[in-house]
Design a protein around this motif. Structure first.
Motif, PDB file in Angstrom:
ATOM      1  N   CYS A 244      19.601  36.539  88.322  1.00  0.00           N
ATOM      2  CA  CYS A 244      20.435  37.730  88.226  1.00  0.00           C
ATOM      3  C   CYS A 244      21.900  37.350  88.381  1.00  0.00           C
ATOM      4  O   CYS A 244      22.225  36.210  88.733  1.00  0.00           O
ATOM      5  CB  CYS A 244      20.034  38.778  89.263  1.00  0.00           C
ATOM      6  N   CYS A 245      22.775  38.322  88.101  1.00  0.00           N
ATOM      7  CA  CYS A 245      24.223  38.089  88.148  1.00  0.00           C
ATOM      8  C   CYS A 245      24.595  36.888  87.298  1.00  0.00           C
ATOM      9  O   CYS A 245      25.338  36.006  87.735  1.00  0.00           O
ATOM     10  CB  CYS A 245      24.696  37.875  89.585  1.00  0.00           C
ATOM     11  N   ARG A 251      24.620  42.584  83.174  1.00  0.00           N
ATOM     12  CA  ARG A 251      25.516  43.473  83.912  1.00  0.00           C
ATOM     13  C   ARG A 251      25.549  44.870  83.283  1.00  0.00           C
ATOM     14  O   ARG A 251      25.381  45.880  83.968  1.00  0.00           O
ATOM     15  CB  ARG A 251      26.919  42.870  83.927  1.00  0.00           C
ATOM     16  N   GLU A 252      25.719  44.914  81.963  1.00  0.00           N
ATOM     17  CA  GLU A 252      25.830  46.195  81.266  1.00  0.00           C
ATOM     18  C   GLU A 252      24.495  46.926  81.240  1.00  0.00           C
ATOM     19  O   GLU A 252      24.442  48.162  81.378  1.00  0.00           O
ATOM     20  CB  GLU A 252      26.339  45.951  79.848  1.00  0.00           C
ATOM     21  N   ARG A 255      23.645  48.384  84.779  1.00  0.00           N
ATOM     22  CA  ARG A 255      24.511  49.555  85.027  1.00  0.00           C
ATOM     23  C   ARG A 255      24.036  50.763  84.213  1.00  0.00           C
ATOM     24  O   ARG A 255      23.993  51.894  84.715  1.00  0.00           O
ATOM     25  CB  ARG A 255      25.959  49.225  84.666  1.00  0.00           C
ATOM     26  N   THR A 261      25.354  47.870  90.271  1.00  0.00           N
ATOM     27  CA  THR A 261      25.298  46.447  89.956  1.00  0.00           C
ATOM     28  C   THR A 261      23.900  45.914  90.234  1.00  0.00           C
ATOM     29  O   THR A 261      23.077  46.553  90.907  1.00  0.00           O
ATOM     30  CB  THR A 261      26.312  45.645  90.795  1.00  0.00           C
ATOM     31  N   SER A 262      23.631  44.703  89.755  1.00  0.00           N
ATOM     32  CA  SER A 262      22.323  44.079  89.981  1.00  0.00           C
ATOM     33  C   SER A 262      22.030  43.950  91.470  1.00  0.00           C
ATOM     34  O   SER A 262      20.919  44.258  91.930  1.00  0.00           O
ATOM     35  CB  SER A 262      22.282  42.701  89.313  1.00  0.00           C
ATOM     36  N   PHE A 283      28.133  36.419  87.848  1.00  0.00           N
ATOM     37  CA  PHE A 283      28.566  37.779  87.534  1.00  0.00           C
ATOM     38  C   PHE A 283      28.288  38.688  88.730  1.00  0.00           C
ATOM     39  O   PHE A 283      27.572  39.674  88.637  1.00  0.00           O
ATOM     40  CB  PHE A 283      27.850  38.296  86.289  1.00  0.00           C
ATOM     41  N   SER A 285      30.242  40.791  92.011  1.00  0.00           N
ATOM     42  CA  SER A 285      31.565  41.317  92.352  1.00  0.00           C
ATOM     43  C   SER A 285      31.940  40.933  93.781  1.00  0.00           C
ATOM     44  O   SER A 285      31.083  40.833  94.658  1.00  0.00           O
ATOM     45  CB  SER A 285      31.551  42.836  92.229  1.00  0.00           C
ATOM     46  N   MET A 290      33.528  40.237  87.036  1.00  0.00           N
ATOM     47  CA  MET A 290      33.355  41.599  87.544  1.00  0.00           C
ATOM     48  C   MET A 290      34.542  41.911  88.451  1.00  0.00           C
ATOM     49  O   MET A 290      34.427  41.902  89.683  1.00  0.00           O
ATOM     50  CB  MET A 290      32.025  41.737  88.283  1.00  0.00           C
ATOM     51  N   ASP A 296      28.909  42.991  96.162  1.00  0.00           N
ATOM     52  CA  ASP A 296      27.754  42.153  95.832  1.00  0.00           C
ATOM     53  C   ASP A 296      27.645  40.943  96.750  1.00  0.00           C
ATOM     54  O   ASP A 296      26.583  40.665  97.323  1.00  0.00           O
ATOM     55  CB  ASP A 296      27.840  41.676  94.376  1.00  0.00           C
TER      56      ASP A 296
END
Length: 488
Positions: A244-245, A251-252, A255, A261-262, A283, A285, A290, A296
């Protein structure tokens, strides 16, 4: 594995004291059976065997938390973009006709044995395999992983195994438009099979084979699959790894489907624990990918989950942690994974170190020792294994002899820094796992590596020939994989 007490020594040894690696000049390691009994100088006891490796470094083996276990597909996408146009995502036409296994059962077992041998040849002594599902009917099978367990045990590799499963799959409707197909019952059956596999194989082959749960990428999982996986992981006490990330599409998609977020979604599902492994973490935040405010990284740190940092494969596709130092400063636990070919952990660390220094704009942002720690102690601690990733009495006899006499390597002032500047996986000469010499002078007993490499090439070419079936518009192979220069 010999039960004789054996002493090995070299110009340099990486010891371990007070939770930190140390360097010992003209050091010694003594092991008996599968365990280390002494690390230092001037061992006072008797030994039955003694080996002096001379101008070498004896170091703990690497722990690869995302180790490639198939014939690498990175090379097929390296210069062939965009991914949806080059067979990296199934077109709807392929979905409608019914995806199928593009490798035979025998080929699946072979690819794992071949990949496991490559891990050993690069100084990796503990591995958690990862393979692509692009060429699979859906997920991985219990049968192939039973074969993988036998292959790993035969080679002597310490390994954590678990067939990958998922409830969803991305597919292309038309140019640039990717949607998701979900089949939750199928994914839940995959989880049940994986749990049964863990119960049956955990601790097999004298503890060399351990197990894990490996749901596929987060965007291909439903909430129910993730909640049941987390519960099963807690019950079994095994690591749970979830990619993930790691990209804009993920990501999209997360969401759009879940409004968060994941990592926020995983937190809401009570998925994150100190046994959760999260490749790749690029990815998350806040970061370059991001930039909006987010928690995150704090959520991951608070849960004690582990970021599996794979700098080489990330850099090949324009990604990277921002940064290794900042993640460590936040209190994040970090281990390393190769996740590509070659599975060269030294190259992986070299790329990661350079990216970190570049992003931070400082040569002091991280050191060779920081990355060496992540590849050894970090990976071992992620698995809850204080007996791996370090050389100390009571630890497993998993170590690598690195050749420092190679004139191409250059001068040696500090062996870790020298390997991080000029070394590569081919400098691993001898590999010991659980007290067994699984490789001596680059040779693995019972394996003709040249013949295996030729077989791998032939098998890979057969896979490539099938790519038009699973590529949007079904173009000829020459349009999918274009040469670097015009062919004549």
């Amino acid at each position: 594995m010999s039960s004789a007490r054996t002493l090995v020594q070299a110009d340099w040894v990486v010891g371990h004291e007070n939770s930190h690696h140390t360097l010992i000049r003209r050091g010694q390691v003594v092991y008996e059976g599968s365990d280390i009994v002494f690390v230092g100088r001037d061992f006072p006891g008797e030994v039955q065997e003694s080996v002096d490796y001379g101008r070498s470094l004896i170091a703990p083996g690497f722990v690869d938390l995302d180790a490639l276990s198939d014939l690498d597909t990175t090379i097929l996408s390296f210069d062939n973009h965009p991914a949806w146009k080059k067979g990296r995502t199934w077109p709807k036409t392929y979905m409608d006709t019914g995806p199928y296994e593009m490798y035979s059962p025998e080929e699946l077992v072979f690819q794992k044995r071949y990949a496991f041998a490559r891990l050993i040849r690069n100084g990796i002594t503990t591995a958690l395999p990862i393979a692509s599902l692009y060429y699979r009917e859906w997920g991985e099978t219990v049968e192939e992983f039973e074969g993988a367990a036998d292959a790993a045990a035969d080679l002597g590799l310490r390994i954590y195994l678990g067939p990958a499963y998922r409830t969803g799959n991305p597919y292309i409707v038309r140019e640039g438009q990717i949607e998701l197909f979900f089949d939750e019952p199928r994914g839940l059956r995959g989880l049940k099979d994986a749990v049964d596999f863990c119960r049956r194989l955990e601790g097999r082959h004298g503890g060399l084979i351990r197990t894990m749960l490996a749901p596929d990428r987060i965007e291909t999982c439903t909430a129910e699959l993730l909640k049941r996986t987390a519960a099963a992981g807690r019950e079994l006490g095994v690591p749970v790894r979830l990619h993930c990330c790691q990209g804009a599409f993920e990501r999209e998609t997360v969401r759009r489907l879940h409004g968060m977020t994941s990592i926020e979604w995983l937190q809401s599902l009570d998925f994150l624990t100190d046994r959760t492994l999260l490749p790749h973490g690029t990815f998350a935040s806040p970061s370059r990918f991001m930039p909006e405010p987010g928690r995150d990284l704090d959520i991951i740190a608070e849960a004690g989950s582990v970021i599996v940092h794979c700098p080489l494969v990330a850099a090949r596709f324009g990604d990277g942690l921002e940064s290794f130092r900042s993640y460590r400063q936040r209190g994040l636990r970090i281990g390393l994974g190769t996740d590509t070919s070659p599975p060269d952990m030294l190259l992986n660390m070299q790329v990661g170190l350079m990216i970190c220094r570049f992003v931070e704009g400082s040569a002091e942002a991280c050191t060779a020792a920081d990355y060496f720690d992540a590849a050894t102690i970090g990976g071992a601690d992620a698995l809850g294994r204080s007996d791996l990733g370090r050389l100390a009495p009571g630890c497993k006899a998993d170590f690598v002899v690195w050749d420092l006499a190679n004139p191409d390597l250059g001068q040696v002032i500090d062996p870790i820094q020298t390997l991080m500047i000029g070394g590569n996986g081919r400098d691993a000469r001898t590999v010991m796992i659980n007290g067994r010499a699984v490789m001596r002078d680059r040779a693995i007993a019972g394996l003709d590596f040249a013949a295996a490499s030729a077989r791998a090439q032939s098998q890979f070419e057969r896979l490539m020939a099938k790519y038009p079936e699973r590529t949007l518009g079904h173009p000829p192979l020459s349009n999918i994989f274009e040469p670097s220069y015009p062919l004549r």
